[in-house]
Design a protein around this motif. Structure first.
Motif, PDB file in Angstrom:
ATOM      1  N   VAL A 222       0.860  -1.186   0.000  1.00 49.74           N
ATOM      2  CA  VAL A 222       0.000   0.000   0.000  1.00 49.74           C
ATOM      3  C   VAL A 222       0.895   1.234   0.000  1.00 49.74           C
ATOM      4  CG1 VAL A 222      -1.959  -1.084   1.140  1.00 49.74           C
ATOM      5  CG2 VAL A 222      -0.155  -0.027   2.527  1.00 49.74           C
ATOM      6  N   LEU A 223       0.354   2.313  -0.519  1.00 51.38           N
ATOM      7  CA  LEU A 223       1.062   3.600  -0.538  1.00 51.38           C
ATOM      8  C   LEU A 223       0.716   4.351   0.738  1.00 51.38           C
ATOM      9  CD1 LEU A 223       2.756   5.727  -2.067  1.00 51.38           C
ATOM     10  CD2 LEU A 223       0.607   6.514  -3.123  1.00 51.38           C
ATOM     11  N   ILE A 224       1.732   4.827   1.455  1.00 47.23           N
ATOM     12  CA  ILE A 224       1.486   5.543   2.705  1.00 47.23           C
ATOM     13  C   ILE A 224       2.113   6.943   2.651  1.00 47.23           C
ATOM     14  CG2 ILE A 224       1.385   3.446   4.092  1.00 47.23           C
ATOM     15  CD1 ILE A 224       4.211   4.154   5.129  1.00 47.23           C
ATOM     16  N   GLY A 225       1.462   7.861   3.349  1.00 50.73           N
ATOM     17  CA  GLY A 225       1.951   9.218   3.543  1.00 50.73           C
ATOM     18  C   GLY A 225       1.308   9.756   4.812  1.00 50.73           C
ATOM     19  N   ARG A 226       1.754  10.902   5.276  1.00 47.63           N
ATOM     20  CA  ARG A 226       1.148  11.455   6.495  1.00 47.63           C
ATOM     21  C   ARG A 226      -0.292  11.863   6.225  1.00 47.63           C
ATOM     22  NH1 ARG A 226       1.199  17.168   6.859  1.00 47.63           N
ATOM     23  NH2 ARG A 226       2.490  18.239   5.300  1.00 47.63           N
ATOM     24  N   ARG A 227      -1.084  11.935   7.268  1.00 44.15           N
ATOM     25  CA  ARG A 227      -2.525  12.155   7.137  1.00 44.15           C
ATOM     26  C   ARG A 227      -2.864  13.403   6.320  1.00 44.15           C
ATOM     27  NH1 ARG A 227      -6.193   8.662   7.299  1.00 44.15           N
ATOM     28  NH2 ARG A 227      -7.666  10.306   7.854  1.00 44.15           N
ATOM     29  N   HIS A 229      -0.983  15.026   4.062  1.00 47.03           N
ATOM     30  CA  HIS A 229      -0.019  15.224   2.972  1.00 47.03           C
ATOM     31  C   HIS A 229      -0.669  16.079   1.873  1.00 47.03           C
ATOM     32  CE1 HIS A 229       2.828  14.484  -0.236  1.00 47.03           C
ATOM     33  NE2 HIS A 229       3.604  13.808   0.584  1.00 47.03           N
ATOM     34  N   PRO A 230      -0.019  17.175   1.466  1.00 44.11           N
ATOM     35  CA  PRO A 230      -0.666  18.107   0.523  1.00 44.11           C
ATOM     36  C   PRO A 230      -0.861  17.543  -0.889  1.00 44.11           C
ATOM     37  CG  PRO A 230       1.626  18.738   0.903  1.00 44.11           C
ATOM     38  CD  PRO A 230       1.312  17.656   1.894  1.00 44.11           C
ATOM     39  N   ARG A 231      -0.120  16.516  -1.287  1.00 41.76           N
ATOM     40  CA  ARG A 231      -0.196  16.030  -2.669  1.00 41.76           C
ATOM     41  C   ARG A 231      -0.710  14.589  -2.771  1.00 41.76           C
ATOM     42  NH1 ARG A 231       5.720  16.901  -4.785  1.00 41.76           N
ATOM     43  NH2 ARG A 231       4.775  16.202  -6.751  1.00 41.76           N
ATOM     44  N   LEU A 232      -1.052  14.003  -1.632  1.00 39.40           N
ATOM     45  CA  LEU A 232      -1.518  12.616  -1.638  1.00 39.40           C
ATOM     46  C   LEU A 232      -3.042  12.608  -1.551  1.00 39.40           C
ATOM     47  CD1 LEU A 232      -0.153   9.852  -1.753  1.00 39.40           C
ATOM     48  CD2 LEU A 232      -0.281   9.750   0.733  1.00 39.40           C
ATOM     49  N   ARG A 233      -3.679  12.207  -2.619  1.00 42.01           N
ATOM     50  CA  ARG A 233      -5.144  12.242  -2.687  1.00 42.01           C
ATOM     51  C   ARG A 233      -5.659  11.016  -3.414  1.00 42.01           C
ATOM     52  NH1 ARG A 233      -6.195  13.212  -7.846  1.00 42.01           N
ATOM     53  NH2 ARG A 233      -4.619  14.258  -9.142  1.00 42.01           N
ATOM     54  N   PHE A 241       2.251  10.199  -8.855  1.00 41.58           N
ATOM     55  CA  PHE A 241       2.903   9.263  -7.942  1.00 41.58           C
ATOM     56  C   PHE A 241       4.426   9.314  -8.107  1.00 41.58           C
ATOM     57  CE2 PHE A 241       4.953   5.098  -7.699  1.00 41.58           C
ATOM     58  CZ  PHE A 241       4.685   4.690  -6.398  1.00 41.58           C
ATOM     59  N   ALA A 242       4.889   9.284  -9.347  1.00 43.96           N
ATOM     60  CA  ALA A 242       6.326   9.270  -9.625  1.00 43.96           C
ATOM     61  C   ALA A 242       7.013  10.544  -9.146  1.00 43.96           C
ATOM     62  CB  ALA A 242       6.566   9.058 -11.118  1.00 43.96           C
ATOM     63  N   GLN A 243       6.303  11.654  -9.155  1.00 45.85           N
ATOM     64  CA  GLN A 243       6.907  12.931  -8.789  1.00 45.85           C
ATOM     65  C   GLN A 243       6.997  13.162  -7.284  1.00 45.85           C
ATOM     66  OE1 GLN A 243       4.358  15.631 -10.925  1.00 45.85           O
ATOM     67  NE2 GLN A 243       5.542  15.478 -12.832  1.00 45.85           N
ATOM     68  N   LEU A 244       6.328  12.331  -6.475  1.00 48.29           N
ATOM     69  CA  LEU A 244       6.408  12.455  -5.021  1.00 48.29           C
ATOM     70  C   LEU A 244       7.797  12.061  -4.525  1.00 48.29           C
ATOM     71  CD1 LEU A 244       2.958  10.851  -4.117  1.00 48.29           C
ATOM     72  CD2 LEU A 244       3.545  13.282  -3.982  1.00 48.29           C
ATOM     73  N   LEU A 308      -1.255   7.859   9.544  1.00 49.81           N
ATOM     74  CA  LEU A 308      -0.891   7.672   8.142  1.00 49.81           C
ATOM     75  C   LEU A 308      -2.119   7.584   7.251  1.00 49.81           C
ATOM     76  CD1 LEU A 308       1.868   4.935   8.573  1.00 49.81           C
ATOM     77  CD2 LEU A 308       2.253   7.355   8.051  1.00 49.81           C
ATOM     78  N   LYS A 309      -1.965   8.034   6.030  1.00 48.73           N
ATOM     79  CA  LYS A 309      -2.986   7.851   4.999  1.00 48.73           C
ATOM     80  C   LYS A 309      -2.572   6.635   4.180  1.00 48.73           C
ATOM     81  CE  LYS A 309      -5.348  10.238   1.195  1.00 48.73           C
ATOM     82  NZ  LYS A 309      -6.694  10.084   1.789  1.00 48.73           N
ATOM     83  N   LEU A 310      -3.456   5.656   4.060  1.00 46.32           N
ATOM     84  CA  LEU A 310      -3.173   4.432   3.316  1.00 46.32           C
ATOM     85  C   LEU A 310      -3.966   4.430   2.019  1.00 46.32           C
ATOM     86  CD1 LEU A 310      -2.245   3.735   6.243  1.00 46.32           C
ATOM     87  CD2 LEU A 310      -3.032   1.413   5.822  1.00 46.32           C
TER      88      LEU A 310
END
Length: 349
Positions: A222-227, A229-233, A241-244, A308-310
């Protein structure tokens, strides 16, 4: 007596095979070599079988097996939970019984004699049969039992499987101790044969031949980032995804490319990898305190939704299977069997 009967049967079978190999009309060097090995096995089995059964102490044979494996009196004493003088005294008795030095002092530890080396395999096979026979007829009372289990696995599986197992053991089997070992694929077969590792958690398809396996579950990433995260949607594209800023795990050489990057390259994109970590356990923590993202096994982070945002990866990423691997010597042990079933119940919950 059971040990002597087992060894006697092995000796008779070895003699029969040796005679067949020698009398063959098309004998080759390989068959002659085979007959030589069988005769050696028969000789060392017969040596034990000829010992006076009235004077034989089964504990002596257990001590001999341990000494031949450790090749060090101090280490053998630790493994047997005996004092060094006690093991030295038993070694002297064994030398008398076998009329052979068995182990000769060396610069480091001890060196086994030729007879001792020939004894090891038939002795271990016989003792393993005795252990298995006893274990199969012994009920395991988890609440009262005293048992130490050595489990080898990666840090991810320590967190995902072993941690909940240990918490379960504290309430249901408080006398069971767990010794965690790093998974060493090159040494696993030998470690299990010696009893240094009782159970391995790993991809079952990668297990050495001859070991028992059981599938536990299929893992996916799974892809994870902080809750926040400004670019994770939701609905993120492959390009986005590649640019993160990515964190990857490289268990071997600390590189910045994994099979995920190969799959991404086939789609015409390249990841922005800014950190290569040596452990999965490090990744969720740094991701939760930064704008980094990472692909991690789902079971590692399923209980971290508060920080985390999953998300699913925006393109297919191949997962992997997780299973248990163990040696035949521990297959029938009631306590080891209980541990394996406890793990199955945990991952199925």
């Amino acid at each position: 007596m059971l040990v002597l009967l087992v060894l006697g049967a092995k000796a008779r079978a070895a003699t029969k095979k040796a005679k067949q190999a020698v009398s063959g009309r098309r004998s080759t060097f390989g068959s002659l070599r085979s007959s030589e090995l069988y005769l050696k096995s028969w000789k060392c089995s017969a040596t034990i079988h000829s010992m006076d059964s009235k004077r034989l102490d089964l504990n002596l044979l257990v001590t001999l097996e341990t000494l031949l494996v450790e090749q060090n009196v101090t280490k053998a004493a630790t493994r047997l939970h005996l004092s060094q003088p006690a093991v030295s005294a038993q070694l002297n008795r064994l030398r008398h019984e076998f009329d052979d030095p068995l182990l000769i002092p060396a610069q480091r530890g001890m060196t086994p004699t030729a007879k001792a080396l020939e004894l090891l395999d038939p002795l271990r096979q016989a003792l393993d049969q005795v252990r298995g026979a006893v274990a199969r007829h012994r009920n395991f009372d988890a609440a009262k039992a005293k048992l130490t289990v050595a489990i080898a696995c990666t840090d991810y599986l320590q967190a995902a499987v072993v941690k909940p197992l240990i918490l379960k053991l504290r309430t249901r089997a408080p006398g069971v101790r767990v010794a965690l070992r790093n998974l060493d694929m090159a040494q696993l077969d030998a470690q299990m044969a010696r009893g240094d590792v009782d159970l391995a958690l790993m991809t079952p398809q990668a297990a050495p031949p001859g070991l028992r396996t059981r599938h536990l579950f299929d893992e996916h990433y799974v892809l994870i980032g902080r809750r926040n995260h400004p670019r994770l949607r939701d609905g993120i594209t492959v390009r986005e995804f590649a640019q993160l800023e990515h964190v990857i795990v490289s268990l071997g050489d600390g590189g910045f490319v994994t099979p995920v990057d190969d799959a991404l390259a086939a789609l015409g994109h390249r990841r922005n990898v800014v950190l290569s970590a040596a452990s999965f356990l490090f990744v969720p923590e740094i991701v939760s305190h930064s704008d980094f993202v990472a692909l991690v096994p789902e079971r590692l982070v399923r209980d971290r939704a508060a920080k985390l945002k999953l998300m699913d990866c925006p393109f297919p990423v191949e997962g992997f299977a997780v299973g248990m691997v163990w040696h035949e010597r521990s297959h029938g042990h009631s306590g080891q069997r209980w541990i394996r079933e406890a793990i199955v119940s945990l991952v199925d919950a």
